[in-house]
Design an enzyme around this catalytic site. Sequence first.
Site, mmCIF file in Angstrom:
data_model
loop_
_atom_site.group_PDB
_atom_site.id
_atom_site.type_symbol
_atom_site.label_atom_id
_atom_site.label_comp_id
_atom_site.label_asym_id
_atom_site.label_seq_id
_atom_site.Cartn_x
_atom_site.Cartn_y
_atom_site.Cartn_z
ATOM 1 N N CYS A 2 0.842 -1.202 0.000
ATOM 2 C CA CYS A 2 0.000 0.000 0.000
ATOM 3 C C CYS A 2 0.872 1.246 0.000
ATOM 4 C CB CYS A 2 -0.865 0.017 1.252
ATOM 5 S SG CYS A 2 -1.799 -1.485 1.485
ATOM 6 N N ARG A 27 4.550 -0.051 -6.698
ATOM 7 C CA ARG A 27 4.516 -0.953 -5.530
ATOM 8 C C ARG A 27 3.408 -1.992 -5.672
ATOM 9 N NH1 ARG A 27 6.260 2.698 -0.663
ATOM 10 N NH2 ARG A 27 5.211 1.149 0.598
ATOM 11 N N TRP A 74 -3.034 -2.449 -1.439
ATOM 12 C CA TRP A 74 -2.666 -3.794 -1.900
ATOM 13 C C TRP A 74 -3.327 -4.709 -0.894
ATOM 14 C CZ3 TRP A 74 0.067 -8.402 -1.321
ATOM 15 C CH2 TRP A 74 0.404 -9.045 -2.510
ATOM 16 N N ASN A 100 -1.398 1.644 6.129
ATOM 17 C CA ASN A 100 -0.565 0.533 5.628
ATOM 18 C C ASN A 100 -0.261 -0.345 6.819
ATOM 19 O OD1 ASN A 100 -0.521 1.816 3.195
ATOM 20 N ND2 ASN A 100 1.638 2.440 3.279
ATOM 21 N N GLY A 101 -0.199 -1.660 6.600
ATOM 22 C CA GLY A 101 0.165 -2.571 7.680
ATOM 23 C C GLY A 101 -0.986 -3.525 7.985
ATOM 24 N N GLU A 481 14.937 -25.265 -7.780
ATOM 25 C CA GLU A 481 14.627 -23.830 -7.720
ATOM 26 C C GLU A 481 15.868 -23.000 -7.988
ATOM 27 O OE1 GLU A 481 12.149 -22.063 -7.903
ATOM 28 O OE2 GLU A 481 12.799 -20.104 -7.159
ATOM 29 N N LYS A 485 16.180 -20.288 -11.047
ATOM 30 C CA LYS A 485 16.583 -18.888 -10.854
ATOM 31 C C LYS A 485 17.703 -18.516 -11.812
ATOM 32 C CE LYS A 485 13.854 -17.528 -9.281
ATOM 33 N NZ LYS A 485 12.822 -18.419 -9.069
ATOM 34 N N GLU A 488 16.614 -18.567 -15.696
ATOM 35 C CA GLU A 488 15.601 -17.618 -16.186
ATOM 36 C C GLU A 488 16.114 -16.173 -16.203
ATOM 37 O OE1 GLU A 488 11.940 -17.047 -14.042
ATOM 38 O OE2 GLU A 488 12.867 -17.552 -12.146
ATOM 39 N N HIS A 504 23.082 -41.522 -13.055
ATOM 40 C CA HIS A 504 22.263 -42.133 -14.133
ATOM 41 C C HIS A 504 22.197 -41.222 -15.345
ATOM 42 C CE1 HIS A 504 21.114 -45.149 -11.177
ATOM 43 N NE2 HIS A 504 21.002 -44.163 -10.325
ATOM 44 N N LYS A 603 5.667 -11.876 -15.750
ATOM 45 C CA LYS A 603 5.546 -12.100 -14.316
ATOM 46 C C LYS A 603 4.389 -13.049 -14.015
ATOM 47 C CE LYS A 603 6.358 -11.895 -10.010
ATOM 48 N NZ LYS A 603 7.458 -12.764 -9.523
HETATM 49 C C1 AGP Z 1 9.612 -18.189 -11.253
HETATM 50 O O1 AGP Z 1 10.749 -17.379 -10.976
HETATM 51 C C2 AGP Z 1 8.945 -17.785 -12.545
HETATM 52 N N1 AGP Z 1 8.644 -16.406 -12.572
HETATM 53 C C3 AGP Z 1 7.762 -18.689 -12.892
HETATM 54 O O2 AGP Z 1 8.229 -20.008 -12.923
HETATM 55 C C4 AGP Z 1 6.573 -18.630 -11.914
HETATM 56 O O3 AGP Z 1 6.910 -19.225 -10.699
HETATM 57 C C5 AGP Z 1 5.409 -19.407 -12.544
HETATM 58 O O4 AGP Z 1 5.027 -18.763 -13.739
HETATM 59 C C6 AGP Z 1 4.196 -19.520 -11.615
HETATM 60 O O5 AGP Z 1 3.695 -18.241 -11.328
HETATM 61 P P1 AGP Z 1 2.599 -18.111 -10.164
HETATM 62 O O6 AGP Z 1 3.256 -18.544 -8.895
HETATM 63 O O7 AGP Z 1 2.233 -16.649 -10.162
HETATM 64 O O8 AGP Z 1 1.452 -18.986 -10.504
#
Ligand code: AGP
Length: 608
Positions: A2, A27, A74, A100-101, A481, A485, A488, A504, A603
Amino acid sequence: MCGIVGYVGARTATPILIEGLKRLEYRGYDSAGVATLDGDQLAIRRASGKIGRLEAALAAAPAAGSQGIAHTRWATHGPPTERNAHPHLSQDGTIAVVHNGIIENAPLLRQELQARGYVFQSDTDTEVLAHLIEVAYAGRLEAAVIEALWQVEGTYGIAVVSSREPGTIVAARKGSPLLVGLGQGEHFVASDASAILSHTRDVVYLDDGDVAVVTRDGYRVVDLEASQRDKDVSRIDWDVQQIERGGYPHFMLKEIFEQPATVQNTMRGRLILEEGFTKLGGLNIPKDDLLAVDNIIITACGTSWHSALIGEMMIEELCRIPVEVEYASEFRYRNPIVTPRTLCIVISQSGETADTLAAMREAKRRGARTLGLVNVVGSTIAREDDGGIYLHAGPEIGVASTKAFTSQVVALALFTLKLARLRDLSVERGRQIAQALADLPAQIQSILDRADEVEALAEEFKRASNFLYLGRGYNFPAALEGALKLKEISYIHAEGYPAAEMKHGPIALIDELMPVVCLAPHDAVFDKVVSNVQEVKARKGRVIAITTRDEPALRGVVDHEFRIPETVDLLTPVLASIPLQLLAYHIAVKRGCNVDQPRNLAKSVTVE
Ligand code: AGP
């Protein structure tokens, strides 16, 4: 997150407030509103959605006056609708509040106010404050605000105006940033300097417990005992972009460093340490129905699918219920087995991922009860699930998910602990896990304090073309993970593997050009991981070990070692992921990549 803007001076307030809100758009928000005072006439305009809708409302019905407060929301409590947008009014309509909070004891305060005849117009915790200030008002807004704040638990950054005291804004801070901007014949309040930078660079940052009384000609700051507090004036020399990132060069780095706070926020009000139990208000599953669940499906995509794998191990280890983790894109098109006793956990930061939404709808069609672990309040998945756990990690702007991942794992641990303690987990084991959760924020901070060690590693490995990430047990998903990171945002090919699986096939890739990140916490399979490290070294591979102790078995064997604090196995991925996030970030920056908006990525993948 927020945003708050306030103005009191000689100019018309609305344009200044709207401009300030636009500066806070980065934000993330889902509704906005303003309150202005024209003499003793208090006008409120609010709108869900983007600020443009608020501007339209103001064009249709202008709000006059040279004083006002404004807010971008938010959502944390209650969906992002106009009725939940700030400012919120006292019952007598004379006091307006933006906040906010999170007020943790809002439900109790709400009940007490309702018992006194107060009628609530929204689902928010903020509205409680507006009524408490009205109850306390006895001729001085400052005193009424202070009395109200004594009754709330949780965090706040607030700005308050009253038609009974035109010309005054009362602002207060506890756990949510707030500052006073100093002008000539005008003063400002803001949650973020970027909102008022075009008007002044001279600000007074409020500290927790501060209450500021702001007028057009000046300000003063007192504490909650109403004692005067002397404050320094700071000169802002950042540009707006730097401010939006809190001084960090990228949103991703800012979000990595937010994790002590965001993990804390995910647990806020939900951990009952002495009982080794958790309080999850949004599950919306009667206890008997929860205990009747005899199989669980967890469906998600990307990073969220990695946290799902960790959740699978947690639930099976502690609740002894079989769990299937499904890529949402696969689940929705195959013929999965779903029964009325199936619980389908749906994990999504955005709450809008098309495949995940479709998978949830398919599970519901087949009779499963659904539980959403979502960060964005009011998102589609959050609105359509049968119950949920909001992550409260704040908006995640960087495309690469970091703070959402750690909050997802923590939320899964909170759910698992609740279910396990309802079944047959002992109170001692529950307390151990609860305490380990409570220790996480400080442990994460201790890792972040050594971020420069990781940057040095990035310098050495930035030119690699391939990476291998290895882990066992809970750390296999952490390896996946870490690999995601890196690939990507740096575009380096990286794969995560169960450490033993390397024999394997992937071991054929190992040579002196192949960095191997090995997650080797001191757990039950540590010796097995050491063997895998030796297999890599025998083929001239370069090993970066993420460990929890000074291990003689690794000393002189691995090329680099980064130590993380010890915790219970199921939470190790939270700590192990921090150096891996930093490694990916620094390598990507050193390769000149667009860290916050990597090529080809969005995103939120709202298409199939
Ligand atoms: C992760 O860093 C990526 N941005 C991507 O794999 C993301 O996690 C995936 O698209 C799922 O998004 P969501 O959690 O908003 O559903």
